[in-house]
Design an enzyme around this catalytic site. Sequence first.
Site, PDB file in Angstrom:
ATOM      1  N   TYR A 186       0.842  -1.194   0.000  1.00 15.05           N
ATOM      2  CA  TYR A 186       0.000   0.000   0.000  1.00 15.05           C
ATOM      3  C   TYR A 186       0.879   1.245   0.000  1.00 15.05           C
ATOM      4  CZ  TYR A 186       1.026   0.469   5.010  1.00 15.05           C
ATOM      5  OH  TYR A 186       1.661   0.630   6.219  1.00 15.05           O
ATOM      6  N   CYS A 187       0.296   2.355  -0.435  1.00 15.68           N
ATOM      7  CA  CYS A 187       0.961   3.654  -0.411  1.00 15.68           C
ATOM      8  C   CYS A 187      -0.121   4.716  -0.262  1.00 15.68           C
ATOM      9  CB  CYS A 187       1.816   3.873  -1.657  1.00 15.68           C
ATOM     10  SG  CYS A 187       0.899   3.744  -3.215  1.00 15.68           S
ATOM     11  N   THR A 188       0.230   5.985  -0.415  1.00 13.87           N
ATOM     12  CA  THR A 188      -0.705   7.059  -0.111  1.00 13.87           C
ATOM     13  C   THR A 188      -1.928   7.044  -1.021  1.00 13.87           C
ATOM     14  OG1 THR A 188       1.137   8.413   0.649  1.00 13.87           O
ATOM     15  CG2 THR A 188      -0.955   9.543   0.230  1.00 13.87           C
ATOM     16  N   GLY A 190      -1.848   5.242  -4.291  1.00 11.33           N
ATOM     17  CA  GLY A 190      -1.856   4.094  -5.184  1.00 11.33           C
ATOM     18  C   GLY A 190      -0.781   4.082  -6.247  1.00 11.33           C
ATOM     19  N   ILE A 215      -4.117   4.610   0.816  1.00 11.67           N
ATOM     20  CA  ILE A 215      -4.565   4.951   2.164  1.00 11.67           C
ATOM     21  C   ILE A 215      -5.689   5.975   2.109  1.00 11.67           C
ATOM     22  CG2 ILE A 215      -3.849   5.827   4.427  1.00 11.67           C
ATOM     23  CD1 ILE A 215      -0.923   5.103   3.458  1.00 11.67           C
TER      24      ILE A 215
END
Length: 277
Positions: A186-188, A190, A215
């Site tokens: 996952y990241c901020t 995508g 997120i």
Amino acid sequence: MPIMPLLPPAVRVAAFYTFAPIPDPAALALELRAFGAGHGLVGSIILATEGMNGTIAGAPEAMDAALARLRAVPGFATLSARCHDAERLPFARWKVKVKPEIVTMGVADIDASAAGIHVPPEEWNALISDPDTILIDARNDYEVAIGAFAGAIDPQTASFGDFPAWFDAQVEQWRAEGRTPRLAMYCTGGIRCEKSTALARARGFEEVYHLDGGILAYLAQIEERDSLWQGECFLFDERIAITHGERTGAASLCPRCGQPVAASAEGCGPCVEAGEA
């Protein structure tokens, strides 16, 4: 007393990315520079042959025109933007840059179209709660410092360009153990996971997943009582960080280095250790 009508927001901010071929990014950059200057836009767009990535701001009507212009680029009709309103312009200038990648990982021949399976926020908890799933945070160390999913591995990278070397070292360890685990990343928003999961698949991993919308989508859609997120999510805009329900967080920026600082901390880790905070 008469009811005063609600005034429209003074500024709208939009963040977006799309992987789609741009045959001549330099020519498109010239057009977008002129368009943004003519509409009073600020912020930045990065163009590459692989697509576009940007965060821009302006008056609501100017932003409507800007997103319509971007969606008119061949291959970008489905470009989706995450928008929020602000009281003032969060950026000083209008920039359109041409770079080799729209998010720099530095590994040749990684095709974002070969990314892992997108998992919607409502299915994410079940995936990462499975003990057979290895959860990896694809963000940088200063972002992880103020919030992360419970149980996630922190690669402790200073930039996304450090991620491939970290991941390849993990691959060697897993293979020495005879493992090819299921991976979830996952990241901020995508974009980094489009490449980090594509890298994992290129390294021979078949079960690779990532959080669709990042997120930001999770915090917008999952109720706090059901959430596995802990802390706040750092943003590269005037809000600094958000938490559940997309509420503005309490994090601030270190006055010396500009990195995010959790509300309960006296300063960022490196500056505190150096006695500079």
